[in-house]
Every structure is written in structure tokens, then in C-alpha cells.
Enzyme design. Structure first.
Site, PDB file in Angstrom:
ATOM      1  N   PRO A 101       0.545  -1.345   0.125  1.00  7.47           N
ATOM      2  CA  PRO A 101       0.426  -0.338  -0.372  1.00  7.47           C
ATOM      3  C   PRO A 101       1.044   1.342  -0.082  1.00  7.47           C
ATOM      4  CG  PRO A 101       0.378  -1.157   2.517  1.00  7.47           C
ATOM      5  CD  PRO A 101       0.627  -2.011   1.916  1.00  7.47           C
ATOM      6  N   ASP A 104       5.987   2.608   2.046  1.00 12.47           N
ATOM      7  CA  ASP A 104       4.721   1.227   2.720  1.00 12.47           C
ATOM      8  C   ASP A 104       4.331   1.376   3.378  1.00 12.47           C
ATOM      9  OD1 ASP A 104       3.996  -1.386   3.328  1.00 12.47           O
ATOM     10  OD2 ASP A 104       5.108  -2.499   2.042  1.00 12.47           O
ATOM     11  N   HIS A 105       2.937   1.459   3.434  1.00  9.25           N
ATOM     12  CA  HIS A 105       1.635   2.131   4.726  1.00  9.25           C
ATOM     13  C   HIS A 105       1.485   0.800   5.658  1.00  9.25           C
ATOM     14  CE1 HIS A 105      -0.158   4.739   6.938  1.00  9.25           C
ATOM     15  NE2 HIS A 105      -0.682   5.215   5.675  1.00  9.25           N
ATOM     16  N   ARG A 106       1.955  -0.298   5.678  1.00  9.27           N
ATOM     17  CA  ARG A 106       2.651  -1.429   6.308  1.00  9.27           C
ATOM     18  C   ARG A 106       3.135  -1.439   7.553  1.00  9.27           C
ATOM     19  NH1 ARG A 106       2.685  -6.831   2.399  1.00  9.27           N
ATOM     20  NH2 ARG A 106       4.492  -5.231   1.418  1.00  9.27           N
TER      21      ARG A 106
END
Length: 476
Positions: free
Chosen positions: A271, A447-449
């Protein structure tokens, strides 16, 4: 005896490679570690070296052929041996140790990825021997009592203008350009060093009405004769762009195929979040000029990219999450206390992202030298597969193309990528007044994770502060 050499895995479990050009012909005598061919993997162009000393009995693939790893590519006739055909190179043989490991040869050489290293006493690559018997367009006769591994297939040698049967001298990108433009390279006279055919030679021929490409080439397949450069087509006088054919198809393979697959996977797996920051880099540009005049940096190329790379490494100390990776199988976040800094480089074969190993441990001069060598090697097509693997963070400098900002896609397996926009003079508030300042926009995708918005914003702000006020680096 005949010895069949199979295409080895040239790195990172790659399954296939394309034969770009052969450096030898059938009948040639070769030595250990002599370059046999240039092959393109999904990551880089690699020189394939000979694991044996002997004669080239057969080339199993023509230039442009994509060969699966483990498939035969070349057969050798080894001197002083008899008894038929041996197992292909890479399979169990008399050189395997009793425990399945690798046993050194009598002269101290040991098997390498694509053959055997140079003899231990010199450590140098043996010089190529002169060809025996001309261009070698015909395979040598099979020794009595020896059966070939498979039915003999004709191996064609491209025509030449000098009667030697050798391929016109040029580089793989130039040959690809000639193929795309429908230029017959055998009709060209190279203007480069030692008669090398250059990109300009091909473009000049295409613009001035060069000889048509060989029958059956992709640019002519099903198309008939194309109109001369600068003239309209025969059907209704329709003019084409720069006198070229209306449509040219290029197979997606090699580096571009790998890049396309990786970008699609990254875009739909991680994401992405992208943030932008416009920075006054006037003081950094002034510092850059002072560094270039310093005697310690006279022989080192220092650029805005160099200073940005240093700022990234420093900013990661406060936000290490931007340098982590996601382990999908274990469902874990893996922290990495090292920075393998990737630099996106545009090359004739497409986008490549080699990386500087342990960039966090380098001072500015070391980092500048590594970056210069890395980009030069990438653009020359000599990047080793190992340099393309293991990256932890990437910088892409879109400013060199006159671009201010963008939304870069993450390199697979990495948590962040920073795009540097162009440095341009524009009005900006400085010390309470409007002044012309040198400005740059930074674009950070993450990466929003792995990285929360607060962490990504903090990292971007830290990089911006270091580029806005480089003296702040003294506090870290």
C-alpha cells in the site's frame, strides 16, 4: 572428447537469459575464463566465461535467442581426452569432491558461477587466442567414435562487409536500435573507435534512407517495403513520424520484462503513500560548489544526488522503520541495521536499480566514488546481478529530466523510495523577505504496512532539513 556446457544460473534463481552476442565462433580455440558471450538476464548484462580450454565445437543458440537455465548453449572439443561425450558442465563430474563439494583443479583454479577462475599463480584472465582457420562458419568434424549429443543444427553467422564472416562491431544497444529502425548494419561503416558502429551511425542511416533490414526481421515481417525516410507511404501518401514505419513491435524481455513484472507486483502488493516537500536548497548548492573546489574532492564527482544520499542515511538513524522490509511468509517486519542504497539509473536496456552496499558506513567521499562507479557501470551495461539484489531503500533523481515531482513506485521488498526533483530558482520567503532561492521538491513513497504516516513524515522532514541547512549534519 566433447564437453557440453549448459547455461548456468547467473544469479538470484533466474530461469532464463538472452544470448546478446557471441564473442567466439565454431572452430575457435579458447582458454579458461575467456569471454564467450554477452548474455542478458532479467537484471543485467553478464559476460559468460569459458570453463574449459579447447575448441568450440558447436554453438547451440543464435544471438537473440532466449535460453532456459540448464539448456545446452555451447559444446567444446577438449584436447588430450577421449571416450565420447561427457556429462554437461554443471552435472556431477570427476572434479566434484567426495562430499559433493567443489574440488580445486591441479593449478589451483576452482569452479566459479560460469566456469573456473584464473590460475592461482597469476589471477589474470588469459588472453584470447587468435582464431584458427578463419571465421569458423562450419563445425569441425566429429572425432571418430564420438557421437554428438543431438543432431547437428546449422549455426548461421551474420554477414559482414569485410569478408571475414564476423558480426559488424557494435554494442548490444546499438544492434537493437538498428533492428528496431530496420537498418542493415552490414552496410554501415562505423565512425567510432577502431571502426565501431555507433548509435549516431545507425540514426544517420535511418534518417537518410539506409539499406532495408534482412528479410524476416521483425520490422519487415508482413509489412512489405517501407517508404524511404522522410517520404510518405505508398498508400495515400500518409507521412510517418521521422520517416519511420508506422508501428514497431519490440519483444518485452530481459531487464524491461523483469522491471515491468516487479513494478506491477509492487504497486498491487504494497500500500503506497506518497508525500511531498518543497525545500530551499540554496545553502546545499553553495556547499556543493565549495566541496568541488576542495582538494580532497578534485578527482571525485560530487552531485546533489551524493548529498541527498548522505542525508537519507543520516535521517534513517532517527526513523529506522523506513529501512525495514515485510516478510510476507512469516508475517513479520524485519528491521535492517544496514543501508543498501539503490540508485535508479536509466539505461539503454531500461530502468536498473543497482545499490551501494553498506552506504551508512561511508563518508561523503567514499559515497561519491561508489555512486559514480555504480551509475557508470549500469549505463555501460556491466552491472553484476549481485549489485541489483539486496537493496533496502532507493533514490531516483527525476530532476535530471527537468521534472519537479512524481509518485515513485517502491522497488519490491523495500519500504521507501525518494524522488529528487530539479533544482530551480524561484521566489521564496527568506529571512522575512521574498528572494530568488534554489528550490527542490522531494517526493517520498513508502509502504504503509511498515511505515506510519508520522514516521514517513518525520523522515521526509529530516531529509529536507539536512538539505535546507546542511550544517545540521554536524549535530548528528
Amino acid at each position: 572428447m566433447l564437453k557440453v556446457f549448459n547455461l548456468p544460473d547467473l544469479g538470484e534463481g533466474l530461469t532464463e537469459s538472452e544470448i546478446l552476442t557471441w564473442k567466439v565462433a565454431e572452430g575457435d580455440q579458447v582458454t579458461v575464463n575467456q569471454v564467450l558471450a554477452d548474455v542478458e538476464t532479467a537484471k543485467a548484462v553478464v559476460e559468460l566465461s569459458s570453463p574449459f580450454e579447447g575448441a568450440i565445437a558447436r554453438l547451440h543458440a543464435e544471438p537473440g535467442t532466449v535460453v532456459e537455465v540448464g539448456a545446452p548453449i555451447i559444446s567444446f572439443e577438449l584436447p588430450g581426452e577421449s571416450g565420447g561425450e561427457s556429462p554437461p558442465a554443471g552435472e556431477a563430474s570427476a572434479q566434484d569432491g567426495p562430499d559433493g563439494g567443489t574440488q580445486a583443479l591441479p593449478d589451483g583454479r576452482v569452479p566459479t558461477l560460469v566456469g573456473y577462475g584464473a590460475a592461482a599463480d597469476t589471477g589474470k584472465r588469459p588472453a584470447r587466442r587468435a582464431k584458427a582457420g578463419g571465421a569458423g562458419t562450419q563445425a569441425p568434424p566429429q572425432p571418430q567414435g564420438t557421437a554428438p549429443s543431438q543432431p547437428a543444427l546449422p549455426v548461421s553467422t551474420p554477414p559482414s562487409t569485410d569478408g571475414t564472416g564476423e558480426r559488424p562491431r557494435s554494442t548490444p544497444p546499438v544492434r537493437k536500435l538498428a533492428k528496431d529502425l530496420g537498418v542493415d548494419m552490414t552496410a554501415l561503416t562505423g565512425t567510432g573507435r577502431d571502426g565501431l558502429i555507433t548509435r549516431e551511425d545507425v540514426q544517420r542511416a535511418a534518417a537518410g534512407g539506409a539499406s532495408p533490414a534482412a528479410p524476416g526481421s521483425p520490422s519487415q515481417a508482413g509489412a512489405g517495403t517501407s517508404p524511404a525516410a522522410g517520404q510518405g507511404s505508398s498508400s495515400g501518401g500518409v507521412r510517418t513520424l521521422c520517416g519511420r514505419e508506422r508501428e514497431v513491435r519490440t519483444a518485452v524481455q530481459g531487464v524491461r520484462k523483469h522491471t515491468a513484472a516487479a513494478m506491477v507486483s509492487s504497486a498491487f502488493t504494497a500500500p503506497h503513500v506518497t508525500e511531498f516537500l518543497t525545500v530551499d536548497v540554496t545553502e546545499t548548492m553553495e556547499l556543493l560548489e565549495r566541496i568541488r573546489r576542495h582538494r580532497e574532492f578534485r578527482d571525485v564527482r560530487v552531485t546533489v544526488l551524493t548529498l541527498a544520499a548522505k542525508a537519507v542515511c543520516l535521517a534513517m538513524e532517527r526513523t529506522p522503520e523506513i529501512n525495514a522490509r515485510w516478510d510476507e511468509q512469516a508475517q513479520e517486519i524485519v528491521g535492517q541495521h544496514f543501508v543498501n542504497l539503490g540508485i535508479a539509473a536509466a539505461t539503454p536496456r531500461g530502468l536498473m536499480v543497482p545499490n551501494v552496499k553498506d552506504a551508512q558506513a561511508m563518508d561523503l567521499k567514499e559515497l561519491a566514488g561508489e555512486l559514480a562507479e555504480l551509475t557508470e557501470t549500469a549505463r555501460a551495461g556491466r552491472t553484476a546481478p549481485a549489485a541489483m539484489s539486496g537493496g533496502t531503500f532507493t533514490i531516483t533523481n527525476v530532476g535530471v529530466f527537468g521534472v519537479d515531482a512524481g509518485t515513485p513506485i517502491l522497488n519490491p521488498g523495500e519500504a521507501g523510495i525518494l524522488a529528487l526533483g530539479q533544482v530551480r530558482r524561484q521566489p521564496w520567503e527568506h529571512q522575512g523577505q521574498i528572494a530568488l532561492r534554489q528550490m527542490m521538491t522531494l517526493s517520498l513513497s513508502f509502504d504503509h504496512r511498515l511505515v506510519d504516516g508520522e514516521q514517513g513524515s518525520r523522515f521526509l522532514a529530516d531529509v529536507g532539513q539536512l538539505l535546507s541547512d546542511p550544517a545540521m549534519a554536524m549535530l548528528r
